[in-house]
Write a protein that holds these residues in place. Structure first.
Motif, PDB file in Angstrom:
ATOM      1  N   CYS A  93       0.832  -1.204   0.000  1.00 12.24           N
ATOM      2  CA  CYS A  93       0.000   0.000   0.000  1.00 12.24           C
ATOM      3  C   CYS A  93       0.860   1.245   0.000  1.00 12.24           C
ATOM      4  O   CYS A  93       2.045   1.220   0.317  1.00 12.24           O
ATOM      5  CB  CYS A  93      -0.965   0.048   1.185  1.00 12.24           C
ATOM      6  SG  CYS A  93      -0.210   0.530   2.751  1.00 12.24           S
ATOM      7  N   MET A  94       0.234   2.327  -0.404  1.00 15.91           N
ATOM      8  CA  MET A  94       0.863   3.641  -0.457  1.00 15.91           C
ATOM      9  C   MET A  94      -0.173   4.612   0.097  1.00 15.91           C
ATOM     10  O   MET A  94      -1.027   5.103  -0.637  1.00 15.91           O
ATOM     11  CB  MET A  94       1.162   3.937  -1.922  1.00 15.91           C
ATOM     12  CG  MET A  94       2.163   5.001  -2.141  1.00 15.91           C
ATOM     13  SD  MET A  94       2.489   5.014  -3.925  1.00 15.91           S
ATOM     14  CE  MET A  94       3.403   6.499  -4.034  1.00 15.91           C
ATOM     15  N   PRO A  95      -0.136   4.870   1.400  1.00 20.72           N
ATOM     16  CA  PRO A  95      -1.171   5.717   2.004  1.00 20.72           C
ATOM     17  C   PRO A  95      -1.097   7.143   1.483  1.00 20.72           C
ATOM     18  O   PRO A  95      -0.106   7.518   0.859  1.00 20.72           O
ATOM     19  CB  PRO A  95      -0.841   5.703   3.500  1.00 20.72           C
ATOM     20  CG  PRO A  95       0.203   4.696   3.699  1.00 20.72           C
ATOM     21  CD  PRO A  95       0.867   4.445   2.378  1.00 20.72           C
ATOM     22  N   PRO A  96      -2.120   7.942   1.754  1.00 22.89           N
ATOM     23  CA  PRO A  96      -2.054   9.358   1.392  1.00 22.89           C
ATOM     24  C   PRO A  96      -0.830   9.992   2.038  1.00 22.89           C
ATOM     25  O   PRO A  96      -0.357   9.512   3.072  1.00 22.89           O
ATOM     26  CB  PRO A  96      -3.329   9.949   2.006  1.00 22.89           C
ATOM     27  CG  PRO A  96      -4.225   8.796   2.255  1.00 22.89           C
ATOM     28  CD  PRO A  96      -3.359   7.605   2.469  1.00 22.89           C
ATOM     29  N   PHE A  97      -0.335  11.074   1.444  1.00 20.96           N
ATOM     30  CA  PHE A  97       0.821  11.732   2.028  1.00 20.96           C
ATOM     31  C   PHE A  97       0.396  12.611   3.200  1.00 20.96           C
ATOM     32  O   PHE A  97      -0.534  13.397   3.108  1.00 20.96           O
ATOM     33  CB  PHE A  97       1.558  12.594   0.998  1.00 20.96           C
ATOM     34  CG  PHE A  97       2.699  13.338   1.624  1.00 20.96           C
ATOM     35  CD1 PHE A  97       3.904  12.695   1.872  1.00 20.96           C
ATOM     36  CD2 PHE A  97       2.551  14.659   2.037  1.00 20.96           C
ATOM     37  CE1 PHE A  97       4.947  13.366   2.497  1.00 20.96           C
ATOM     38  CE2 PHE A  97       3.592  15.329   2.661  1.00 20.96           C
ATOM     39  CZ  PHE A  97       4.786  14.685   2.902  1.00 20.96           C
TER      40      PHE A  97
ATOM     41  N   PHE B 152      -1.241   1.470   7.608  1.00 19.73           N
ATOM     42  CA  PHE B 152      -0.341   0.318   7.701  1.00 19.73           C
ATOM     43  C   PHE B 152      -1.001  -0.806   8.509  1.00 19.73           C
ATOM     44  O   PHE B 152      -0.935  -1.981   8.161  1.00 19.73           O
ATOM     45  CB  PHE B 152       0.985   0.718   8.364  1.00 19.73           C
ATOM     46  CG  PHE B 152       1.774   1.749   7.595  1.00 19.73           C
ATOM     47  CD1 PHE B 152       1.741   1.782   6.204  1.00 19.73           C
ATOM     48  CD2 PHE B 152       2.552   2.687   8.258  1.00 19.73           C
ATOM     49  CE1 PHE B 152       2.468   2.729   5.491  1.00 19.73           C
ATOM     50  CE2 PHE B 152       3.294   3.636   7.553  1.00 19.73           C
ATOM     51  CZ  PHE B 152       3.250   3.661   6.166  1.00 19.73           C
ATOM     52  N   ARG B 153      -1.646  -0.387   9.595  1.00 19.51           N
ATOM     53  CA  ARG B 153      -2.303  -1.385  10.438  1.00 19.51           C
ATOM     54  C   ARG B 153      -3.417  -2.086   9.663  1.00 19.51           C
ATOM     55  O   ARG B 153      -3.599  -3.299   9.744  1.00 19.51           O
ATOM     56  CB  ARG B 153      -2.859  -0.689  11.690  1.00 19.51           C
ATOM     57  CG  ARG B 153      -3.384  -1.665  12.718  1.00 19.51           C
ATOM     58  CD  ARG B 153      -3.564  -0.988  14.052  1.00 19.51           C
ATOM     59  NE  ARG B 153      -2.287  -0.517  14.604  1.00 19.51           N
ATOM     60  CZ  ARG B 153      -2.159   0.174  15.725  1.00 19.51           C
ATOM     61  NH1 ARG B 153      -3.219   0.469  16.440  1.00 19.51           N
ATOM     62  NH2 ARG B 153      -0.971   0.556  16.150  1.00 19.51           N
ATOM     63  N   ARG B 154      -4.139  -1.310   8.902  1.00 17.99           N
ATOM     64  CA  ARG B 154      -5.237  -1.864   8.111  1.00 17.99           C
ATOM     65  C   ARG B 154      -4.717  -2.859   7.070  1.00 17.99           C
ATOM     66  O   ARG B 154      -5.312  -3.919   6.851  1.00 17.99           O
ATOM     67  CB  ARG B 154      -5.994  -0.720   7.419  1.00 17.99           C
ATOM     68  CG  ARG B 154      -7.190  -1.160   6.600  1.00 17.99           C
ATOM     69  CD  ARG B 154      -8.315  -1.622   7.506  1.00 17.99           C
ATOM     70  NE  ARG B 154      -9.316  -2.397   6.786  1.00 17.99           N
ATOM     71  CZ  ARG B 154     -10.335  -1.873   6.119  1.00 17.99           C
ATOM     72  NH1 ARG B 154     -10.519  -0.561   6.108  1.00 17.99           N
ATOM     73  NH2 ARG B 154     -11.200  -2.642   5.489  1.00 17.99           N
ATOM     74  N   LEU B 155      -3.596  -2.536   6.440  1.00 18.50           N
ATOM     75  CA  LEU B 155      -3.053  -3.448   5.434  1.00 18.50           C
ATOM     76  C   LEU B 155      -2.665  -4.779   6.084  1.00 18.50           C
ATOM     77  O   LEU B 155      -2.915  -5.844   5.526  1.00 18.50           O
ATOM     78  CB  LEU B 155      -1.838  -2.837   4.717  1.00 18.50           C
ATOM     79  CG  LEU B 155      -1.432  -3.590   3.444  1.00 18.50           C
ATOM     80  CD1 LEU B 155      -2.447  -3.377   2.324  1.00 18.50           C
ATOM     81  CD2 LEU B 155      -0.041  -3.197   2.957  1.00 18.50           C
TER      82      LEU B 155
END
Ligand SMILES: *Cc1c(COP(=O)(O)O)cnc(C)c1O
Length: 233
Positions: A165-169, A180-183
């Motif tokens: 994943c690449m979360p929002p900045f 990160f936890r969700r992934l």
């Protein structure tokens, strides 16, 4: 490009941060791989880091990656593909990349499978998940993840090894942590559901990799903090 010494110094600092953080959260540092993201930087920058002992490099654009691979064919490198991947580029992939982090469409997976078959190779992949539903980014939505992952996993020449994943900045890296936890949760769920082992979580970039380690990252994709700023993306 920054001076060779600067690149190596920053790389050493990051390696030591990774190790300290892993130990602090009771993780084995050997289970965390730093992927040095060399996109837009010259092959010479890769060579410098490779000579210092680094093995894993990530690229975003197929043609740029192929050019570097050819220029660096004399040195041992594990190449990672981390950019958007379209099915019409699948023909260039087999045999070139140790791991694709960014698979996000069944059609691309099928094209890749077809290209791998005659070569007798199995392509290791991660499935990219778009947790925040950002339109400009790739990745499957959480709601379609199970069904698509099941179909991709059934392809004989594709080996699904985890999620990316690449979360929002965010300026504040602690705000990336819930993603990160969700992934990690999605990985656990998918593992049970499909009955396969998904050992990898590719998450964490220059600004937020320490939080990613704490949440279970096994692959960190770091560019700017090693090679310096990019002129273009
Ligand atoms: C460019 C890129 C990175 C590296 O980002 P930095 O902020 O330079 O560390 C990581 N992952 C992906 C998918 C990228 O495109």
């Amino acid at each position: 490009m920054d001076k060779a010494r600067d690149i190596i110094t920053r790389w050493q600092e990051i390696q030591s941060e990774i190790e300290k953080t892993a130990v602090r959260c009771n993780r084995n540092p050997e289970h965390i791989t730093l992927v040095a993201v060399s996109k837009t930087h010259p092959a010479q920058a890769v060579r410098i880091l490779s000579q210092a002992g680094h093995l894993d490099f990530g690229e975003n654009y197929v043609q740029e990656a192929i050019d570097k691979q050819e220029e660096l064919s004399d040195i041992p490198i594990r190449w990672h593909f981390i950019g958007r991947l379209q099915s019409n580029k699948a023909k260039y992939i087999p045999g070139r990349f140790d791991l694709i982090h960014s698979l996000d469409r069944l059609k691309t997976a099928q094209a890749l499978d077809q290209r791998c078959a005659p070569l007798g190779v199995v392509q290791k992949v991660l499935i990219q998940v778009n947790l925040a539903g950002e339109e400009q980014k790739g990745g499957l939505s959480v709601s379609e993840l199970s069904a698509v992952a099941r179909e991709i996993n059934a392809l004989p020449h594709i080996d699904v090894q985890g999620l990316m994943c690449m979360p929002p900045f965010f300026d504040d890296p602690t705000r990336a942590r819930p993603f990160f936890r969700r992934l990690a949760q999605e990985r656990d769920r998918l593992q049970d559901e499909l009955g396969i082992e998904l050992r990898h979580l590719s998450m964490g970039m220059s600004g937020d990799y320490l939080a990613a380690i704490e949440e279970g990252a096994t692959l960190l994709r770091i560019g700017t903090s090693i090679f310096g700023h990019r002129d273009y993306d």
